[in-house]
Write an enzyme that holds these catalytic residues in place. Structure first.
Site, PDB file in Angstrom:
ATOM      1  N   LYS A 155      15.991  21.911 -10.702  1.00  0.00           N
ATOM      2  CA  LYS A 155      15.358  20.655 -11.097  1.00  0.00           C
ATOM      3  C   LYS A 155      16.265  19.695 -11.856  1.00  0.00           C
ATOM      4  O   LYS A 155      17.084  20.102 -12.661  1.00  0.00           O
ATOM      5  CB  LYS A 155      14.144  20.947 -11.985  1.00  0.00           C
ATOM      6  CG  LYS A 155      13.048  21.688 -11.265  1.00  0.00           C
ATOM      7  CD  LYS A 155      12.211  20.759 -10.439  1.00  0.00           C
ATOM      8  CE  LYS A 155      11.226  20.056 -11.331  1.00  0.00           C
ATOM      9  NZ  LYS A 155      10.111  19.537 -10.574  1.00  0.00           N
ATOM     10  N   HIS A 194       0.834  -1.216   0.000  1.00  0.00           N
ATOM     11  CA  HIS A 194       0.000   0.000   0.000  1.00  0.00           C
ATOM     12  C   HIS A 194       0.863   1.259   0.000  1.00  0.00           C
ATOM     13  O   HIS A 194       0.442   2.302   0.498  1.00  0.00           O
ATOM     14  CB  HIS A 194      -0.950   0.027   1.209  1.00  0.00           C
ATOM     15  CG  HIS A 194      -1.660  -1.264   1.459  1.00  0.00           C
ATOM     16  ND1 HIS A 194      -2.895  -1.553   0.930  1.00  0.00           N
ATOM     17  CD2 HIS A 194      -1.276  -2.370   2.150  1.00  0.00           C
ATOM     18  CE1 HIS A 194      -3.259  -2.777   1.310  1.00  0.00           C
ATOM     19  NE2 HIS A 194      -2.290  -3.290   2.033  1.00  0.00           N
ATOM     20  N   SER A 228      14.916  21.810 -15.839  1.00  0.00           N
ATOM     21  CA  SER A 228      13.741  22.620 -16.140  1.00  0.00           C
ATOM     22  C   SER A 228      14.207  23.921 -16.776  1.00  0.00           C
ATOM     23  O   SER A 228      15.279  24.435 -16.450  1.00  0.00           O
ATOM     24  CB  SER A 228      12.986  22.907 -14.845  1.00  0.00           C
ATOM     25  OG  SER A 228      12.204  24.073 -14.984  1.00  0.00           O
ATOM     26  N   GLU A 269       9.895   8.514 -16.678  1.00  0.00           N
ATOM     27  CA  GLU A 269       8.576   9.092 -16.975  1.00  0.00           C
ATOM     28  C   GLU A 269       8.137   8.771 -18.398  1.00  0.00           C
ATOM     29  O   GLU A 269       6.969   8.458 -18.651  1.00  0.00           O
ATOM     30  CB  GLU A 269       8.613  10.602 -16.786  1.00  0.00           C
ATOM     31  CG  GLU A 269       8.765  11.021 -15.340  1.00  0.00           C
ATOM     32  CD  GLU A 269       9.043  12.508 -15.229  1.00  0.00           C
ATOM     33  OE1 GLU A 269       8.111  13.241 -14.916  1.00  0.00           O
ATOM     34  OE2 GLU A 269      10.189  12.928 -15.490  1.00  0.00           O
TER      35      GLU A 269
END
Ligand code: ARG
Length: 463
Positions: A285, A158, A279, A292
């Site tokens: 970043k 979980h 970024s 992804e």
């Protein structure tokens, strides 16, 4: 000079310009040129063996096809949309080069068995390619698993801290998923590897063709048993796409964990600059793009599967032009799966591990509570009672803002008299993983052995 269509005899009017564009597939099926040439050569050889072509005609065809191959590979073959597809483009060029012998090549053949043959040859090759890259990824995982057999991190259920595990064990879980994908690919390959050639348009051929001969030359394991089915069904492509979709689902699960692990909140790993982008606005970043994108590309492969299923649905026997629509979906799934597996294989060895952060996380969250319950069971306490007692101890620890291993023995003993000094050995995360010492368990010794087994298995793998 405008090219005459092969069906020109039957037609009075020219094709509508819009239809040529609408129906042409050469922009994407030219990728099958090698397989088309190979199939044509095998067909010509067989026609020669049964006396339909002379040796001289065969030689002309062979040389002509070879000439075309070189021209395509040099990049100076002129692909024509008006000639629709890869088959007619190559055939028209062959006729241009060698004249009448070229016109004889299509005897006892149709584009229907030709495309089915090309597609199977292509897919067989790509399945092997994908298997090779999967093997490389599995090797990368097993090598790292072997090195990290004793590296401790929290295991989750979980997405809540559950029990301590080893990083090697986690990597080998990924390997298990990929191992099954590999097995599915090999099984699917056997059904891809059958020869439709000789089915002609749908009913077979009136010539005394030798289908075993062409099948053998093309390396097919079997001849498709029914000509109607052979030219029409694309279940082999659907099956491949299903296997690829499942593989992509597995990669997306791995990707998701990688994204989590390299987030600030987890900070278990760093991906290495080579596999990240920054970024354009936020200077701090560093984004896990490979993971992804792989997670995202899963969507297109499962979308392609749906497209192929719906393409086949309710098609009456035998060949229907609908099937021309199978190629882009199939090619895209092949390219996507291959590129994702290759990227993963390249970046798994580059992951930088923050072992201290993993260990600290494993020590938080009462991950050894089950071990404490098991300890009480060892002292003859029934498991359900032990579970209740440890629940109370965890509650106490929460109030005291302490880890289980930080609770004093006297305090523990207030919950159960059976608890003794030796309890601290089981409260450590090291003790916890070490105890899971059986096949498939997370004990470092077991993980090291499992990694070794995987590496040995990979050593004996052919593709
Ligand atoms: N381009 C077609 C395909 O991809 C080849 C077969 C065409 N056959 C036909 N009778 N029009 O399926």
């Amino acid at each position: 000079m405008p090219y005459k269509k092969p069906w020109g005899g039957r037609f009075r009017d020219a094709t509508h310009a819009g239809l040529e564009k609408f129906s042409a597939s050469v922009a994407f099926d030219r990728r099958l040129y090698r397989h088309d040439l190979r199939g044509s050569l095998a067909h010509a050889r067989m026609l020669t063996a049964i006396g339909v072509l002379s040796e001289a005609e065969f030689n002309q065809i062979e040389n002509g096809l070879e000439h075309i191959r070189r021209q395509i590979e040099r990049g100076d073959f002129q692909w024509r949309e008006s000639l629709e597809d890869v088959h007619m483009n190559i055939e028209a060029r062959l006729v241009e080069l060698i004249g009448d012998s070229g016109k004889k090549l299509h005897t006892a053949r149709s584009r229907n068995d030709q495309i089915a043959t090309d597609l199977r040859l292509y897919l067989r090759e790509q399945v092997d390619e994908l298997c090779r890259s999967l093997s490389a990824l599995q090797r990368a995982l097993a090598e790292r698993a072997s090195a990290e057999a004793g590296t401790i991190l929290p295991g989750f259920t979980h997405l809540q801290s559950a029990q301590p595990i080893t990083f090697g064990h986690h990597l080998l879980a990924w390997n298990e998923m990929l191992q099954r994908d590999y097995e599915r690919l090999r099984e699917c390959r056997a059904r891809v590897n059958r020869s439709p050639l000789g089915s002609a348009a749908l009913a077979g051929s009136g010539f005394a063709i030798d289908r075993q001969m062409t099948a053998k030359e093309l390396g097919f394991e079997q001849v498709c048993g029914n000509s109607l089915d052979a030219v029409s069904d694309r279940d082999f492509a659907i099956e491949f796409n299903a296997v690829a979709a499942l593989l992509m689902v597995h990669l997306s699960r791995m990707a998701e964990e990688i994204v989590l692990w390299c987030s600030d909140a987890f900070h278990f790993i760093d991906l290495g600059d080579a596999f990240c982008t920054g970024s354009s606005i936020m200077p701090q970043k560093k984004n896990p793009d490979v993971a992804e994108l792989a997670r995202g590309k899963c969507a297109r492969v499962s979308g392609n599967l749906m497209a192929l299923l719906m393409l086949m649905k309710a098609q009456p026997l035998a060949y229907n032009r609908d099937n021309q629509e199978d190629k882009e979906a199939l090619f895209d799934s092949v390219d996507t799966a291959l590129s994702c597996v290759e990227m993963f294989a390249a970046f798994v060895p580059q992951m930088v591990l923050h072992r201290d952060v993993m260990l600290a996380a494993a020590k938080r969250g009462y991950a050894t509570a089950t071990d404490l319950a098991d300890y009480l069971v060892g002292k003859q306490v029934p498991f359900r009672d032990a579970h209740q007692t440890v629940g109370k101890i965890v509650n106490f620890a929460l109030q005291a803002k302490a880890e289980l291993s930080e609770i004093k023995l006297a305090d523990l003993q207030r919950f159960h008299a059976a608890i003794e000094k030796d309890v601290y050995a089981v409260l450590s995360v090291e003790g916890s993983v070490k105890a899971r010492d059986h096949i498939g368990g997370t004990a470092p010794k077991r993980v090291a052995a499992a990694a070794k087994r995987v590496l040995r298995m990979l050593d004996s793998r052919v593709v």
